[in-house]
Design an enzyme around this catalytic site. Structure first.
Site, PDB file in Angstrom:
ATOM      1  N   GLY A 191      -2.716  23.697  77.407  1.00 41.50           N
ATOM      2  CA  GLY A 191      -1.445  24.220  77.228  1.00 41.50           C
ATOM      3  C   GLY A 191      -0.803  25.278  77.893  1.00 41.50           C
ATOM      4  CG  HIS A 192      -3.969  27.083  80.053  1.00 39.96           C
ATOM      5  ND1 HIS A 192      -4.721  26.933  79.104  1.00 39.96           N
ATOM      6  CD2 HIS A 192      -4.970  26.855  81.092  1.00 39.96           C
ATOM      7  CE1 HIS A 192      -5.995  26.699  78.945  1.00 39.96           C
ATOM      8  NE2 HIS A 192      -6.196  27.195  80.792  1.00 39.96           N
ATOM      9  CB  ALA A 193      -0.624  25.256  84.679  1.00 41.43           C
ATOM     10  NE  ARG A 200      -4.859  23.058  82.534  1.00 45.96           N
ATOM     11  CZ  ARG A 200      -5.689  22.760  83.794  1.00 45.96           C
ATOM     12  NH1 ARG A 200      -6.844  23.713  83.905  1.00 45.96           N
ATOM     13  NH2 ARG A 200      -5.299  23.513  85.055  1.00 45.96           N
TER      14      ARG A 200
END
Length: 134
Positions: free
Chosen positions: A44-46, A91
């Site tokens: 839940g981040h990039a 992702r």
């Protein structure tokens, strides 16, 4: 997806991951995720600078990659395959099987400033980058 060497042996198989050989970057950090409760998500981040190579060393889970316009979901369930995640890619990891272990090889040491943790911020970041404003 990148296939890693699988060395067969009657005593048990062996797989190796080597930086700049089958992992497309130098490895500066290694971590693993395990004991994920049913129904929970990870990721839940990039990352702005960090590249990652994700391997399901045990069990299975899905990884969804999002570049701001396209999304692709991959099932990771073989310890001899890894998924390369480039910079600027959102992702999420879902659908962890019981006993799943997710191994991550990262190109950078941990830096909180490298993370984009809100999807709306990610979309703004990608838009500005594509317009040459970063």
């Amino acid at each position: 997806m990148i296939d890693l060497p699988k060395i067969f042996d009657v005593r048990g198989n062996l797989t190796v991951a080597e930086e700049h050989v089958n992992v497309p970057f130098g490895i500066r950090r290694v971590y693993w995720v395990y004991d994920v409760p049913g129904g929970e998500s990870r990721g839940g981040h990039a990352h702005k600078k960090c590249k990652e190579f994700i391997i399901a060393v045990s069990g299975s889970f899905t990884v969804t990659l999002d570049n701001g316009s396209d999304r692709h979901t991959y099932m990771l369930n073989h310890p001899y395959q890894g998924l390369f995640v480039d910079t600027d890619t959102w992702r999420t990891l879902d659908d962890f099987s019981s006993g799943a272990v997710c191994l991550v090889l990262a190109s950078e040491l941990y830096e909180e400033e490298d993370y984009i943790r809100e999807y709306d911020e990610y979309l703004k970041y990608i838009s500005n980058k594509n317009l040459g404003k970063l």
